[in-house]
Design an enzyme around this catalytic site. Sequence first.
Site, PDB file in Angstrom:
ATOM      1  N   CYS A  28     -48.283  16.284 -38.799  1.00  0.00           N
ATOM      2  CA  CYS A  28     -48.854  17.199 -37.647  1.00  0.00           C
ATOM      3  C   CYS A  28     -50.290  17.850 -38.139  1.00  0.00           C
ATOM      4  CB  CYS A  28     -47.768  18.288 -37.477  1.00  0.00           C
ATOM      5  SG  CYS A  28     -48.424  19.475 -36.513  1.00  0.00           S
ATOM      6  N   LYS A  55     -34.289  17.962 -33.259  1.00  0.00           N
ATOM      7  CA  LYS A  55     -34.531  19.058 -34.052  1.00  0.00           C
ATOM      8  C   LYS A  55     -33.212  19.949 -34.464  1.00  0.00           C
ATOM      9  CE  LYS A  55     -38.579  20.009 -31.343  1.00  0.00           C
ATOM     10  NZ  LYS A  55     -39.504  20.710 -30.164  1.00  0.00           N
ATOM     11  N   VAL A  68     -43.353  23.216 -34.540  1.00  0.00           N
ATOM     12  CA  VAL A  68     -44.233  23.460 -35.772  1.00  0.00           C
ATOM     13  C   VAL A  68     -45.478  23.385 -35.556  1.00  0.00           C
ATOM     14  CG1 VAL A  68     -42.274  22.399 -36.889  1.00  0.00           C
ATOM     15  CG2 VAL A  68     -44.142  20.870 -36.480  1.00  0.00           C
ATOM     16  N   SER A  82     -50.369  27.693 -35.304  1.00  0.00           N
ATOM     17  CA  SER A  82     -51.378  27.481 -36.542  1.00  0.00           C
ATOM     18  C   SER A  82     -52.354  28.400 -36.648  1.00  0.00           C
ATOM     19  CB  SER A  82     -51.808  25.740 -36.479  1.00  0.00           C
ATOM     20  OG  SER A  82     -52.794  25.808 -35.596  1.00  0.00           O
TER      21      SER A  82
END
Length: 240
Positions: A28, A55, A68, A82
Amino acid sequence: MSVIHLSAGSEKPAPVEGKARLYSMKFCPYSQRVRLALGVKKVPHEIVNINLKSKPEWFLEINPSGKVPTFVDVDGKVIDDSLAIINYLDERYPEPPLYKAETKARDLELIEKYKAVTDLYSASVHKKIDKPFKEIFGQFLDYFKEYDEELGKRGTSLFGGNELSMLDIATWPWVEQSKLLTLIYEQPLEYDKKDFPHFIKWVDDIRLQQVIQDNYTPYRDVAKYVIPQLNGEEVDINSI
């Protein structure tokens, strides 16, 4: 770092005293942003990888969105997204700073504009764009022209000068993975390097940074995960 991506039915790893935790996924690019920031800041942390196709129930209790990266600081504070995480890290752990006062406003502007690049990349990787690859890649080149010009104005090898900055960290993962597109579309990335002299030098120089090398994500490994799924096949991420 947990090499295995934990799935539904797994047990939640016990916390490590004195360490923050990053819930991540090794392919990712958004998670890679945070790993880079943690590396630059030298924040004591552990990484727990999550299988996004299955998950764990306990992870959904931590972050109901199931996304995530998710960062849990030593005091239990939970942050996702992020950019929110790396900006939080820059405030919580101020050394070394990831912004310079004289360029912060422009950095924030270019980071905001970069969402167009990440959106186009995601749509391209998942083949959600009904256009010839040459046209798609042309859009990327149009976006990156502004970043090349900005490096030229600054006259530095990195956006942060001689050190990694927030803008370097926020943009790099997608550039590193760009060759994935050559495997998905089975066509080369054709462009004239003379049109992007500063950006090409940036790519060469950023690769020399130790934290970049420590967090390298091989695009061929990403392809082993992505391409079979495009063909309707299931992939065990822990086998790559």
